[in-house]
Design an enzyme around this catalytic site. Structure first.
Site, PDB file in Angstrom:
ATOM      1  N   ASP A 261      51.471 -25.605  -8.357  1.00  0.00           N
ATOM      2  CA  ASP A 261      50.337 -26.174  -7.481  1.00  0.00           C
ATOM      3  C   ASP A 261      50.199 -28.143  -7.351  1.00  0.00           C
ATOM      4  OD1 ASP A 261      49.175 -23.690  -8.079  1.00  0.00           O
ATOM      5  OD2 ASP A 261      48.336 -24.745  -9.739  1.00  0.00           O
TER       6      ASP A 261
HETATM    7  N1  URA Z   1      50.601 -21.912 -13.203  1.00  0.00           N
HETATM    8  C1  URA Z   1      48.997 -22.834 -12.440  1.00  0.00           C
HETATM    9  O1  URA Z   1      48.435 -22.746 -12.380  1.00  0.00           O
HETATM   10  N2  URA Z   1      49.937 -24.011 -11.935  1.00  0.00           N
HETATM   11  C2  URA Z   1      51.177 -24.644 -11.624  1.00  0.00           C
HETATM   12  O2  URA Z   1      51.060 -24.927 -10.742  1.00  0.00           O
HETATM   13  C3  URA Z   1      52.382 -23.437 -12.940  1.00  0.00           C
HETATM   14  C4  URA Z   1      51.660 -22.159 -13.269  1.00  0.00           C
END
Ligand code: URA
Length: 246
Positions: A106
């Site tokens: 993310d």
């Molecule tokens: N899980 C999440 O919620 N975000 C990420 O970036 C990776 C794994």
């Protein structure tokens, strides 16, 4: 055939920085089709096999693998109209047009991201059927660690939408007044998976960092935004994932 600056071509072959490539050219050590070229901006054919350094063909590496410590604020994509992408962090020393992030973190997640142009490796590690282990450092607020909670992660947490996650290993690092620090090992890669798993337990992720991906562990000497090529040991893992046991 597409044309590319000679110094850039040499840099992309993998062994020289742009400055070193220019120096080689000025030192008359680079030939194109047998003729010495001293103009670093000379436009050579991309994938040209007749470019030599000291008489030895300068052949570009077929696949490139980069470990990036992704900082928050950049997105795991090859291009985007609004945000900077992970590729914008990569300098000319290793940049190539076909590089992409193997997987996604993310925008606010930090940590290990592998950039490559090897589609087979990406498939072999990202496919849900491959169950590659990923370890995250999680800071969660409004979450209290307990043995019961650890067991629920192990047995498969149900996240929003009713999906039951595969068993995940949760470990308490520390409880602070502001948040609980945890290590979480998962083998899937659902959208916002870690955040949704913690949310299913009533918590809220305020910081997330990926520490490892399969046998590749984030090099802690890389500050956010820094990167390096994978080393020999890490490359061995890539080869094994790709079915090459040599
Ligand atoms: N899980 C999440 O919620 N975000 C990420 O970036 C990776 C794994």
């Amino acid at each position: 055939m597409a044309k590319i600056r000679l110094d850039k071509y040499i840099t992309m072959c993998g062994n020289y920085t742009r400055t070193q490539a220019k120096k080689l050219i000025h030192q008359k050590r680079v030939t194109v089709g047998g003729l010495i070229v001293t103009d670093e901006g000379f436009k050579a054919d991309e994938n040209s096999e007749n470019i030599c350094i000291d008489g030895i063909p300068a052949v570009g590496e077929k696949y490139t693998y980069i470990m990036l410590n992704k900082p928050a604020g950049v997105i795991s994509a090859t291009d985007d109209k609004k945000h900077r992408t992970v590729l914008d962090l990569i300098g000319e020393d290793v940049k190539r047009d076909d590089l992409f992030p193997a997987g996604r973190l993310d925008i606010d997640t930090e940590g290990l991201l592998i950039l490559t142009n090897d589609g087979v490796f990406a498939h072999n590690t990202l496919s849900p059927k491959k169950h590659v282990k990923k370890v995250y450092l999680v800071h969660a607020e409004n979450y209290k660690y307990s043995e019961e909670s650890r067991q629920r992660f192990l047995n498969g947490i149900e996240i929003d939408g009713g999906y039951i996650c595969k068993g995940a290993v949760l470990e308490l690092i520390e409880e602070t007044p502001e948040y609980t620090a945890l290590k979480l090992e998962i083998t899937e890669g659902k959208f916002h998976q870690v955040k949704r798993m913690i949310a299913a337990e009533g918590g809220n992720v305020i910081y997330l960092k990926r520490l490892s991906f399969g046998r590749i562990t984030l090099d802690e000497s890389l500050r956010p935004g820094e990167y390096r090529r994978l080393n020999a040991e890490e490359m061995q893992y890539i080869k094994e994932r790709n079915g090459d046991k040599t």
